[in-house]
Design a protein around this motif. Structure first.
Motif, PDB file in Angstrom:
ATOM      1  N   LEU A 158      48.491  44.968  38.858  1.00  0.00           N
ATOM      2  CA  LEU A 158      47.191  45.331  38.284  1.00  0.00           C
ATOM      3  C   LEU A 158      46.102  44.799  39.185  1.00  0.00           C
ATOM      4  O   LEU A 158      46.265  43.761  39.826  1.00  0.00           O
ATOM      5  CB  LEU A 158      47.005  44.689  36.897  1.00  0.00           C
ATOM      6  CG  LEU A 158      47.664  45.311  35.698  1.00  0.00           C
ATOM      7  CD1 LEU A 158      47.177  44.635  34.421  1.00  0.00           C
ATOM      8  CD2 LEU A 158      47.441  46.798  35.606  1.00  0.00           C
ATOM      9  N   VAL A 159      44.981  45.480  39.192  1.00  0.00           N
ATOM     10  CA  VAL A 159      43.817  45.002  39.921  1.00  0.00           C
ATOM     11  C   VAL A 159      42.607  45.148  39.004  1.00  0.00           C
ATOM     12  O   VAL A 159      42.320  46.235  38.497  1.00  0.00           O
ATOM     13  CB  VAL A 159      43.617  45.744  41.274  1.00  0.00           C
ATOM     14  CG1 VAL A 159      43.472  47.239  41.080  1.00  0.00           C
ATOM     15  CG2 VAL A 159      42.433  45.183  42.034  1.00  0.00           C
ATOM     16  N   VAL A 160      41.939  44.020  38.743  1.00  0.00           N
ATOM     17  CA  VAL A 160      40.760  44.018  37.888  1.00  0.00           C
ATOM     18  C   VAL A 160      40.142  42.626  37.937  1.00  0.00           C
ATOM     19  O   VAL A 160      40.845  41.632  38.094  1.00  0.00           O
ATOM     20  CB  VAL A 160      41.121  44.388  36.421  1.00  0.00           C
ATOM     21  CG1 VAL A 160      42.084  43.379  35.804  1.00  0.00           C
ATOM     22  CG2 VAL A 160      39.883  44.542  35.560  1.00  0.00           C
ATOM     23  N   ASP A 161      38.839  42.569  37.833  1.00  0.00           N
ATOM     24  CA  ASP A 161      38.138  41.301  37.631  1.00  0.00           C
ATOM     25  C   ASP A 161      38.087  41.144  36.106  1.00  0.00           C
ATOM     26  O   ASP A 161      37.105  41.492  35.465  1.00  0.00           O
ATOM     27  CB  ASP A 161      36.744  41.377  38.252  1.00  0.00           C
ATOM     28  CG  ASP A 161      35.933  40.120  38.035  1.00  0.00           C
ATOM     29  OD1 ASP A 161      36.368  39.228  37.273  1.00  0.00           O
ATOM     30  OD2 ASP A 161      34.833  40.033  38.605  1.00  0.00           O
ATOM     31  N   PHE A 182      45.919  50.015  38.633  1.00  0.00           N
ATOM     32  CA  PHE A 182      47.298  49.692  38.999  1.00  0.00           C
ATOM     33  C   PHE A 182      47.500  50.235  40.400  1.00  0.00           C
ATOM     34  O   PHE A 182      47.259  51.420  40.650  1.00  0.00           O
ATOM     35  CB  PHE A 182      48.276  50.340  38.008  1.00  0.00           C
ATOM     36  CG  PHE A 182      49.710  50.142  38.377  1.00  0.00           C
ATOM     37  CD1 PHE A 182      50.353  48.936  38.128  1.00  0.00           C
ATOM     38  CD2 PHE A 182      50.431  51.162  38.986  1.00  0.00           C
ATOM     39  CE1 PHE A 182      51.687  48.754  38.484  1.00  0.00           C
ATOM     40  CE2 PHE A 182      51.763  50.990  39.338  1.00  0.00           C
ATOM     41  CZ  PHE A 182      52.392  49.780  39.089  1.00  0.00           C
ATOM     42  N   VAL A 183      47.913  49.380  41.330  1.00  0.00           N
ATOM     43  CA  VAL A 183      48.077  49.789  42.722  1.00  0.00           C
ATOM     44  C   VAL A 183      49.427  50.473  42.896  1.00  0.00           C
ATOM     45  O   VAL A 183      50.475  49.846  42.751  1.00  0.00           O
ATOM     46  CB  VAL A 183      47.957  48.588  43.682  1.00  0.00           C
ATOM     47  CG1 VAL A 183      48.069  49.056  45.135  1.00  0.00           C
ATOM     48  CG2 VAL A 183      46.658  47.820  43.461  1.00  0.00           C
ATOM     49  N   CYS A 233      42.228  36.648  47.952  1.00  0.00           N
ATOM     50  CA  CYS A 233      43.576  37.078  47.581  1.00  0.00           C
ATOM     51  C   CYS A 233      43.830  38.494  48.079  1.00  0.00           C
ATOM     52  O   CYS A 233      42.895  39.204  48.455  1.00  0.00           O
ATOM     53  CB  CYS A 233      43.758  37.025  46.063  1.00  0.00           C
ATOM     54  SG  CYS A 233      42.685  38.164  45.161  1.00  0.00           S
ATOM     55  N   PHE A 234      45.087  38.868  48.060  1.00  0.00           N
ATOM     56  CA  PHE A 234      45.508  40.232  48.378  1.00  0.00           C
ATOM     57  C   PHE A 234      46.328  40.764  47.204  1.00  0.00           C
ATOM     58  O   PHE A 234      47.138  40.034  46.633  1.00  0.00           O
ATOM     59  CB  PHE A 234      46.361  40.259  49.652  1.00  0.00           C
ATOM     60  CG  PHE A 234      45.622  39.819  50.882  1.00  0.00           C
ATOM     61  CD1 PHE A 234      44.729  40.672  51.519  1.00  0.00           C
ATOM     62  CD2 PHE A 234      45.785  38.543  51.396  1.00  0.00           C
ATOM     63  CE1 PHE A 234      44.030  40.264  52.644  1.00  0.00           C
ATOM     64  CE2 PHE A 234      45.091  38.127  52.518  1.00  0.00           C
ATOM     65  CZ  PHE A 234      44.212  38.990  53.146  1.00  0.00           C
ATOM     66  N   ILE A 235      46.107  42.009  46.844  1.00  0.00           N
ATOM     67  CA  ILE A 235      46.799  42.647  45.732  1.00  0.00           C
ATOM     68  C   ILE A 235      47.434  43.923  46.284  1.00  0.00           C
ATOM     69  O   ILE A 235      46.732  44.793  46.788  1.00  0.00           O
ATOM     70  CB  ILE A 235      45.808  42.988  44.596  1.00  0.00           C
ATOM     71  CG1 ILE A 235      45.072  41.721  44.162  1.00  0.00           C
ATOM     72  CG2 ILE A 235      46.526  43.648  43.424  1.00  0.00           C
ATOM     73  CD1 ILE A 235      43.703  41.975  43.575  1.00  0.00           C
ATOM     74  N   ARG A 244      41.895  43.625  48.545  1.00  0.00           N
ATOM     75  CA  ARG A 244      41.631  42.191  48.677  1.00  0.00           C
ATOM     76  C   ARG A 244      40.484  41.788  47.768  1.00  0.00           C
ATOM     77  O   ARG A 244      39.558  42.563  47.525  1.00  0.00           O
ATOM     78  CB  ARG A 244      41.315  41.813  50.122  1.00  0.00           C
ATOM     79  CG  ARG A 244      39.961  42.292  50.582  1.00  0.00           C
ATOM     80  CD  ARG A 244      39.728  41.969  52.055  1.00  0.00           C
ATOM     81  NE  ARG A 244      38.407  42.435  52.430  1.00  0.00           N
ATOM     82  CZ  ARG A 244      37.447  41.658  52.909  1.00  0.00           C
ATOM     83  NH1 ARG A 244      37.660  40.382  53.096  1.00  0.00           N
ATOM     84  NH2 ARG A 244      36.279  42.164  53.224  1.00  0.00           N
ATOM     85  N   GLY A 245      40.555  40.577  47.270  1.00  0.00           N
ATOM     86  CA  GLY A 245      39.445  39.988  46.535  1.00  0.00           C
ATOM     87  C   GLY A 245      38.653  39.144  47.517  1.00  0.00           C
ATOM     88  O   GLY A 245      39.234  38.328  48.245  1.00  0.00           O
ATOM     89  N   CYS A 246      37.349  39.362  47.566  1.00  0.00           N
ATOM     90  CA  CYS A 246      36.540  38.603  48.521  1.00  0.00           C
ATOM     91  C   CYS A 246      35.145  38.341  47.954  1.00  0.00           C
ATOM     92  O   CYS A 246      34.720  38.967  46.993  1.00  0.00           O
ATOM     93  CB  CYS A 246      36.457  39.327  49.857  1.00  0.00           C
ATOM     94  SG  CYS A 246      35.632  40.930  49.806  1.00  0.00           S
ATOM     95  N   TYR A 247      34.462  37.394  48.570  1.00  0.00           N
ATOM     96  CA  TYR A 247      33.078  37.083  48.209  1.00  0.00           C
ATOM     97  C   TYR A 247      32.365  36.627  49.471  1.00  0.00           C
ATOM     98  O   TYR A 247      32.983  36.426  50.522  1.00  0.00           O
ATOM     99  CB  TYR A 247      33.023  36.019  47.101  1.00  0.00           C
ATOM    100  CG  TYR A 247      33.586  34.674  47.499  1.00  0.00           C
ATOM    101  CD1 TYR A 247      32.774  33.668  48.003  1.00  0.00           C
ATOM    102  CD2 TYR A 247      34.957  34.409  47.378  1.00  0.00           C
ATOM    103  CE1 TYR A 247      33.295  32.442  48.373  1.00  0.00           C
ATOM    104  CE2 TYR A 247      35.481  33.188  47.738  1.00  0.00           C
ATOM    105  CZ  TYR A 247      34.642  32.201  48.234  1.00  0.00           C
ATOM    106  OH  TYR A 247      35.159  30.989  48.611  1.00  0.00           O
TER     107      TYR A 247
END
Length: 188
Positions: free
Chosen positions: A77-80, A49-50, A70-72, A56-59
């Motif tokens: 919440l932050v999780v894959d 939890f931020v 994306c940006f969180i 950021r989500g990146c690949y």
């Protein structure tokens, strides 16, 4: 912890004993800018939890090009979650764009809450649904011109523009950093 509890209580009710249990399972985590919350090639092991900061989500494409998906930011919440739940290897990175303060739940503790708190699965499912919706929000439409994509970014993420590196914004928009600088200059 107050931010986390306030967030959870948006999705359902907990009594004080349940709130205390959630707090007892939570751990604080500081991530420095550039550090990873979870990494491609590894199985995600925690839900976060931020409290403060941006992730950021990146690949990476096969050619090595970095793509920000994306940006969180705060109060999310932050999780894959798909790979977290399935215990499978992730194909993306969740990386701190800024210094971050998180509250995290290691997988065994997150799962234990489901066994002890009667309504936890309903609350959890609502939180995860919102998290996945935020992460899957469509990135900029590449058929739009770059200026329109940038203006859409400003509208969707107004608080991020001065907080995260322009390289990440350019990656998200699908433009070079030089193009982004030109767009920003022309808008002013």
């Amino acid at each position: 912890m107050k931010e986390l509890i306030d967030y959870i209580l948006q999705f359902g009710t907990l009594n004080q004993q349940q709130v205390n249990l959630v707090i007892s399972k939570a751990k604080e985590l500081d991530l420095q800018k550039g550090e990873y919350f979870s990494e491609a090639g590894k199985v995600p092991r925690q839900v976060g939890f931020v409290v403060e900061g941006v992730i950021r989500g990146c690949y990476y494409k096969k050619q090595g090009e970095e793509i920000t998906r994306c940006f969180i930011s705060e109060n999310s919440l932050v999780v894959d979650y798909v790979n977290f739940e399935a215990n499978t290897v992730s194909s993306e990175y969740l990386q701190a764009c800024t210094d971050c303060k998180l509250i995290v739940f290691p997988k065994p503790d997150w799962e234990e809450l489901s066994h002890i708190i009667v309504n936890w699965d309903k609350i959890k499912n609502k939180m995860v649904h919102l998290c996945m919706h935020q992460k899957s929000r469509k990135g900029p439409v590449i058929s739009q011109d770059a200026t329109t994509r940038y203006l859409d970014f400003l509208e969707n993420y107004p608080s991020l523009i001065n907080r995260i590196p322009l390289t990440h914004i350019a990656s998200y928009l699908g433009v070079t950093q030089q193009s982004l600088s030109r767009i920003r200059k022309n808008i002013r």
